[in-house]
Design an enzyme around this catalytic site. Sequence first.
Site, PDB file in Angstrom:
ATOM      1  N   GLU A  67     -10.042  -1.781  -2.104  1.00 25.74           N
ATOM      2  CA  GLU A  67      -8.729  -2.411  -2.331  1.00 25.74           C
ATOM      3  C   GLU A  67      -7.565  -1.489  -1.961  1.00 25.74           C
ATOM      4  OE1 GLU A  67      -8.387  -4.799  -5.902  1.00 25.74           O
ATOM      5  OE2 GLU A  67      -6.383  -4.004  -6.236  1.00 25.74           O
ATOM      6  N   ASP A  68      -7.690  -0.212  -2.253  1.00 26.79           N
ATOM      7  CA  ASP A  68      -6.530   0.691  -2.148  1.00 26.79           C
ATOM      8  C   ASP A  68      -6.624   1.761  -1.070  1.00 26.79           C
ATOM      9  OD1 ASP A  68      -5.199  -0.596  -4.164  1.00 26.79           O
ATOM     10  OD2 ASP A  68      -5.893   0.735  -5.741  1.00 26.79           O
TER      11      ASP A  68
END
Length: 184
Positions: A67-68
């Site tokens: 996600e990051d």
Amino acid sequence: MFTLSEPDFSRFLRALQFAADKHKEQKRKDGVIPYINHPIDVTLILWNAGVRDIATLLAALLHDTIEDTPTRPDEIRDQFGEEVLALVLEVTDDKSLPKAERKRLQIEHAPHISLRARQIKLADKINNLYTITHYPPKDWPLERKREYLEWSKQVVDGLRGHNPLLEAAYDQALAEARAALTQH
Ligand code: ZN
């Protein structure tokens, strides 16, 4: 008694190293704490709540990499296997969607994800509340912190019914966060 095999301990250390490397340029939202503290804290919250399933603990260490950071799913599949990848994907938001939609989907999906993914999500929210209370994001006004608290409660309400220790830890973290915010 819990025993960890040599291959599992090796995978655990590699997951820690993998996550540390992927998050090495990032800080938490306070701008000071290295990001890697967060997945370590989430994994420890699970451990302290009695979680001994190695795939869950590995996925907790890796839960924000896709996600990051620019991590590709096949990197996780190749190094940690399909089971761990599936768990990481279950707790990964689709960043191509607008933020409000991602937040709405977390509430909607919470009751439908696997038991193991629920525990990771609960531990993630517990640590996020703790961080907002003790190491607040540097540019979040009070209202935004309050909104995060109430949104996280909506997500967690959909995750309940499986791990009383984690749920109690969340309730305590929420009470502390609410108390800290009303003192402002
Ligand atoms: Zn997280």
